[in-house]
Design a protein around this motif. Structure first.
Motif, short mmCIF file in Angstrom:
data_model
loop_
_atom_site.label_atom_id
_atom_site.label_comp_id
_atom_site.label_asym_id
_atom_site.label_seq_id
_atom_site.Cartn_x
_atom_site.Cartn_y
_atom_site.Cartn_z
N VAL A 161 9.62 -8.63 -2.59
CA VAL A 161 8.46 -7.78 -2.87
C VAL A 161 8.36 -7.58 -4.37
O VAL A 161 9.37 -7.32 -5.05
N ASP A 162 7.16 -7.73 -4.91
CA ASP A 162 6.90 -7.41 -6.31
C ASP A 162 5.55 -6.73 -6.42
O ASP A 162 4.77 -6.71 -5.47
N SER A 163 5.28 -6.19 -7.58
CA SER A 163 4.03 -5.46 -7.81
C SER A 163 3.55 -5.72 -9.22
O SER A 163 4.32 -6.14 -10.10
N ARG A 216 -6.79 -14.08 -11.07
CA ARG A 216 -6.06 -13.15 -11.95
C ARG A 216 -4.68 -12.79 -11.43
O ARG A 216 -3.87 -12.20 -12.14
N LEU A 217 -4.41 -13.13 -10.16
CA LEU A 217 -3.15 -12.68 -9.56
C LEU A 217 -1.95 -13.45 -10.08
O LEU A 217 -0.85 -12.91 -10.14
N GLY A 218 -2.13 -14.71 -10.42
CA GLY A 218 -0.99 -15.52 -10.80
C GLY A 218 -0.23 -15.97 -9.57
O GLY A 218 -0.54 -15.63 -8.43
N SER A 219 0.80 -16.78 -9.80
CA SER A 219 1.61 -17.29 -8.70
C SER A 219 3.04 -17.44 -9.17
O SER A 219 3.32 -17.58 -10.36
N ASN A 220 3.95 -17.42 -8.20
CA ASN A 220 5.37 -17.58 -8.48
C ASN A 220 5.72 -19.06 -8.34
O ASN A 220 5.89 -19.56 -7.24
N ALA A 221 5.81 -19.74 -9.48
CA ALA A 221 6.07 -21.17 -9.45
C ALA A 221 7.50 -21.49 -9.03
O ALA A 221 7.80 -22.61 -8.63
N SER A 253 7.76 -19.36 8.32
CA SER A 253 8.40 -19.85 7.11
C SER A 253 9.75 -19.15 6.96
O SER A 253 9.93 -18.02 7.43
N PRO A 254 10.73 -19.80 6.30
CA PRO A 254 12.03 -19.13 6.09
C PRO A 254 11.93 -17.90 5.20
O PRO A 254 12.81 -17.04 5.24
N GLY A 255 10.89 -17.81 4.38
CA GLY A 255 10.75 -16.67 3.48
C GLY A 255 9.31 -16.42 3.12
O GLY A 255 8.44 -17.31 3.25
N TYR A 256 9.04 -15.18 2.66
CA TYR A 256 7.69 -14.80 2.27
C TYR A 256 7.76 -13.99 0.98
O TYR A 256 8.73 -13.26 0.74
N GLU A 257 6.71 -14.15 0.17
CA GLU A 257 6.55 -13.35 -1.05
C GLU A 257 5.43 -12.34 -0.80
O GLU A 257 4.32 -12.72 -0.44
N ILE A 258 5.74 -11.06 -0.99
CA ILE A 258 4.75 -9.99 -0.79
C ILE A 258 4.46 -9.38 -2.15
O ILE A 258 5.37 -8.91 -2.84
N THR A 259 3.18 -9.38 -2.53
CA THR A 259 2.77 -8.89 -3.84
C THR A 259 1.76 -7.76 -3.66
O THR A 259 0.74 -7.94 -2.98
N PHE A 260 2.06 -6.62 -4.27
CA PHE A 260 1.13 -5.48 -4.29
C PHE A 260 0.54 -5.39 -5.69
O PHE A 260 1.27 -5.35 -6.69
N HIS A 313 -1.90 6.08 -11.67
CA HIS A 313 -0.45 6.15 -11.48
C HIS A 313 -0.16 5.96 -9.99
O HIS A 313 -0.73 6.67 -9.16
N TRP A 314 0.71 5.02 -9.69
CA TRP A 314 1.11 4.80 -8.30
C TRP A 314 2.62 4.59 -8.23
O TRP A 314 3.20 3.85 -9.00
N ASP A 315 3.23 5.27 -7.29
CA ASP A 315 4.67 5.14 -7.08
C ASP A 315 4.91 4.02 -6.08
O ASP A 315 5.25 4.24 -4.91
N ILE A 316 4.71 2.80 -6.54
CA ILE A 316 4.80 1.66 -5.63
C ILE A 316 6.23 1.43 -5.18
O ILE A 316 6.48 1.02 -4.03
N GLU A 317 7.20 1.66 -6.06
CA GLU A 317 8.59 1.43 -5.66
C GLU A 317 9.02 2.38 -4.56
O GLU A 317 9.63 1.97 -3.56
N GLY A 318 8.71 3.65 -4.71
CA GLY A 318 9.05 4.61 -3.67
C GLY A 318 8.29 4.36 -2.38
O GLY A 318 8.83 4.53 -1.28
N ALA A 319 7.02 3.95 -2.50
CA ALA A 319 6.22 3.69 -1.31
C ALA A 319 6.75 2.48 -0.55
O ALA A 319 6.79 2.49 0.69
N VAL A 320 7.17 1.45 -1.26
CA VAL A 320 7.73 0.28 -0.59
C VAL A 320 9.02 0.64 0.13
O VAL A 320 9.25 0.21 1.28
N GLN A 321 9.86 1.43 -0.50
CA GLN A 321 11.12 1.83 0.14
C GLN A 321 10.87 2.70 1.37
O GLN A 321 11.63 2.64 2.35
#
Length: 585
Positions: free
Chosen positions: A299-301, A339-344, A253-260, A273-281
């Motif tokens: 990427v979103d969380s 419960r995750l939802g989706s990016n419409a 696919s031309p693009g992918y959505e990654i959700t944590f 407590h999780w430092d997801i932003e620092g871990a992703v970087q």
């Protein structure tokens, strides 16, 4: 003769002449009327045939733009060429001896998968001696440092492999290691034993087996390529392992959505407590940067409270812990996915990575495989969907701790699992090196250069197979149903897809993987736009039987008098011609 009789005779004579003249005029009128009717019928028939039918045909015909059917038929028989450039560098070789050996050697193997798909493997090996700077780089204390030094000297082209042959007695690698595959596109190969009387040509021939093992390790195997062509090749042609790897990876696919997502079913007991932003970087972004030529990533969380699994874990007295069996894992995803939802706003595929922290009443929780053994990572993944990791925190606090307990999640442990799952989801195939081969870890980059080459190649082949199948199917559909409208937009998309496919195959044959992926991706997009064009919907055209049902009530009442008059006119003309011939005789 009396006057009365004379008047009567004159009256009858006048009446006879008048009647005869009237009859004569009536006959002439009837003949003229028949001629006029005959001319009118012929005129109407001529207008209908010359003007009416062509006008009706032109105004009701189906517009079908030109399509390159000949070029599309050529795509039905796909021949893919796999080219590997292998540079073989040796140390301390006499330049005079080197001149006696061919500087390059090409080995070509062809394999026909089925009647319409073939593979052509082309291995080109080039031999030269190492330069002085490369000799210095090979004198590093470790193989990892030597690999880095060689990379700093020159960057090898995409899709190529450079093999450095080191002496058998070299201390650069342990004695039981035959080859060291680095993070880039270089390999350190220990020279096998050979006699001093051997010529350089014999020495190189003795290296053919090891070089072929290196190439098969760092490039795609035959079964992996066949799996990439799964859209065209029957599954019986593919091994179960290769097909499993192909089915696990998400489609190109031309693009992918990654959700944590962090799932906290018991927020009253655990304050996570999780430092997801620092871990992703630190862990994910380097891999995504390396995969930038393949696709765009976002990427979103999120944190979900009171989110529980869809199954109830069972308590195992032997280990004093709750367990999830492998058979129950398939029932975990659906309740959580709601419960995750989706990016419409985006149509790109979504990869979900869930970190589940069990509540205090179901801790600790362990995942078991089909052999009833605990999974070391305590995680599992679902093909083309994502992965779930269970993170136990019961050992981080005692029973007397105040609730909710503040817990800092070890992101290094979590991201190590998610990174491995992400590699599998994106199609980075697992490598099984031969005995004596050591693969250097990709490190912080998350992906070695030669693994990126494999991924570029597999995505290009997958896109080519998908686009060619779509275009040929569309061409067959349009050829079978002649009353489907083919507008200029569909024709343009089909032509663009065919041109891009031809360019992609040509770039693959030239070994330009980046350009091949670019053109193959354009071919997929163009072919899908043409195939799903709204003008091709089946509700926009009518079958032939429905057309006859519409036109017969309209044209039949009008055509019957015209046809009968034509038949009568032709019959009278034949009769006059026959009478004329009879009089002449």
């Amino acid at each position: 003769m009396s006057k009365q009789r004379q008047d009567l005779l004159i009256y009858f004579s006048f009446y006879f002449v008048f009647y005869y003249y009237y009859y004569y005029l009536l006959c002439v009128f009837i003949l003229l009327e028949k001629q006029r009717v005959r001319n009118a019928v012929l005129a109407i028939a001529a207008v209908v045939i010359v003007v009416g039918i062509p006008l009706w045909w032109k105004t009701t015909e189906t517009y079908r733009a030109w399509l390159p059917y000949s070029e599309i038929s050529e795509l039905d028989s796909l021949q893919v060429t796999h080219i590997i450039m292998c540079g073989l560098l040796s140390r301390n070789t006499n330049p005079r001896t080197q001149k006696k050996v061919p500087l390059s050697h090409v080995n070509v193997k062809e394999h026909q998968i089925d009647a319409k798909t073939g593979l052509r493997y082309k291995y080109e090996t080039r031999y030269r001696t190492a330069t002085i700077m490369e000799e210095d780089a090979l004198n590093q204390p470790t193989a990892a440092e030597a690999d880095l030094s060689l990379h700093m000297l020159s960057e090898n082209s995409c899709g190529s492999v450079v093999v450095y042959v080191i002496p058998e007695s070299s201390a650069l690698m342990p004695e039981d290691v035959k080859a060291y595959v680095g993070q880039r596109r270089t390999v350190l190969l220990r020279s096998p034993p050979f006699r001093s009387s051997w010529s350089l040509k014999e020495v190189l021939s003795n290296l053919d087996v090891e070089v072929e093992q290196v190439v098969s390790t760092m490039s795609f195997g035959h079964q992996d390529i066949v799996a990439a062509l799964s859209n065209r090749v029957r599954m019986t042609k593919v091994t179960k392992e290769s097909m499993a790897d192909s089915m696990r990876a998400i489609k190109s696919s031309p693009g992918y959505e990654i959700t944590f997502s962090l799932l906290n079913p018991d927020p009253k007991s655990h304050s996570l407590h999780w430092d997801i932003e620092g871990a992703v970087q630190s862990y994910i972004q380097p891999l995504l940067n390396k995969l930038a030529p393949i696709a765009n990533f976002s990427v979103d969380s999120q944190i979900l409270y009171y989110a529980v699994l869809g199954v109830n874990p069972r308590f195992d007295n032997s280990v004093s812990a709750y367990t999830l069996s492998a058979d129950s894992l398939s029932h975990v995803i659906n309740p959580v996915e709601a419960r995750l939802g989706s990016n419409a706003a985006s149509s790109n595929p979504v990869l979900n990575f869930l970190l589940y922290v069990p509540d205090a009443h179901h801790s600790p929780l362990y995942i078991r495989d089909h052999s009833k053994r605990e999974v070391p990572s305590n995680a599992f993944h679902s093909p083309r969907w994502g992965g779930i990791m269970v993170y136990n925190v019961n050992e981080m606090y005692g029973p007397e701790a105040e609730r909710p307990v503040d817990i800092n999640i070890n992101m290094a442990k979590v991201m190590g699992v998610f990174l491995a799952q992400l590699r599998l989801m994106l199609g980075v195939q697992r490598t099984h090196p031969p005995t004596g081969f050591v693969l250097q870890s990709p490190g912080s980059a998350g992906l070695a250069d030669w693994e990126l080459d494999r991924l570029l190649w597999s995505r290009s082949v997958e896109n080519i197979a998908t686009a060619s199948t779509t275009i040929t199917s569309l061409a067959q559909l349009l050829d079978q149903i002649g009353n489907i409208v083919i507008n200029d937009n569909v024709a343009q998309q089909v032509s663009s897809a065919v041109t891009s496919l031809q360019s992609a195959v040509a770039e693959l044959e030239a070994g330009n993987l980046a350009f091949a992926l670019h053109y193959s991706r354009e071919a997929v997009l163009a072919s899908e736009r043409a195939f799903f064009d709204p003008s091709l919907l089946h509700l926009l055209y009518f079958p032939d039987d429905q057309k006859f049902a519409i036109y017969i009530p309209l044209f039949l009442p009008m055509c019957v008098p015209i046809v009968l008059s034509l038949l009568k006119t032709v019959s009278e003309a034949k009769q006059r011609l026959a009478d004329k011939q009879a009089k002449s005789d």
